[in-house]
Design a protein around this motif. Structure first.
Motif, PDB file in Angstrom:
ATOM      1  N   GLU A 198     -22.309 -15.368 -43.764  1.00 51.05           N
ATOM      2  CA  GLU A 198     -21.584 -15.966 -44.959  1.00 51.05           C
ATOM      3  C   GLU A 198     -22.180 -15.285 -46.175  1.00 51.05           C
ATOM      4  O   GLU A 198     -21.538 -15.216 -47.140  1.00 51.05           O
ATOM      5  N   ARG A 199     -23.606 -15.198 -46.197  1.00 56.44           N
ATOM      6  CA  ARG A 199     -24.099 -14.508 -47.343  1.00 56.44           C
ATOM      7  C   ARG A 199     -23.876 -13.251 -47.483  1.00 56.44           C
ATOM      8  O   ARG A 199     -23.915 -12.566 -48.576  1.00 56.44           O
TER       9      ARG A 199
ATOM     10  N   GLY B 186     -21.058 -12.185 -46.648  1.00 52.58           N
ATOM     11  CA  GLY B 186     -19.597 -12.032 -46.977  1.00 52.58           C
ATOM     12  C   GLY B 186     -18.618 -11.174 -45.959  1.00 52.58           C
ATOM     13  O   GLY B 186     -17.534 -10.805 -46.205  1.00 52.58           O
ATOM     14  N   SER B 187     -19.225 -11.126 -44.734  1.00 50.43           N
ATOM     15  CA  SER B 187     -18.627 -10.180 -43.764  1.00 50.43           C
ATOM     16  C   SER B 187     -17.791 -11.034 -42.745  1.00 50.43           C
ATOM     17  O   SER B 187     -17.421 -10.743 -41.918  1.00 50.43           O
TER      18      SER B 187
END
Length: 98
Positions: free
Chosen positions: A72-73, A75-76
């Protein structure tokens, strides 16, 4: 046009879970269940005194959520993937509360 729904049964930690899902997500759900069971088997190899299946599932949930947060960090992860992981997390949480 509405998405075709599919009733499936996933076996997680020896327990069957009936689910109604979008048909195009079946493979992802089955892979998720397989990964959970694989991670559970790995965790159980630690043979921690006093631990039961629920304790090992909690360890697996933490590991999976750590992976989820990392992705999540970055953004994938796509929104659909996030929803599937969230649903799976909620299902595991309900099971652990039993």
């Amino acid at each position: 046009m509405s998405e075709k729904k599919l009733n499936i049964k996933l076996n997680i930690a020896g327990n069957p879970y009936n689910m109604t899902i979008d048909a195009h997500n079946e493979e992802v759900y089955r892979l998720a269940a397989r990964k959970i069971n694989d991670e559970l088997a790995n965790a159980q190899q630690m043979r921690i005194d006093g631990f039961n299946v629920q304790d090992y599932l909690a360890m697996v949930a933490v590991k999976i959520m750590m992976e989820y947060i990392r992705l999540e960090r970055k953004g994938s992860v796509e929104d659909g993937d996030l929803m599937a992981l969230k649903e799976l997390s909620e299902s595991l949480s309900k099971h652990l509360e039993k």
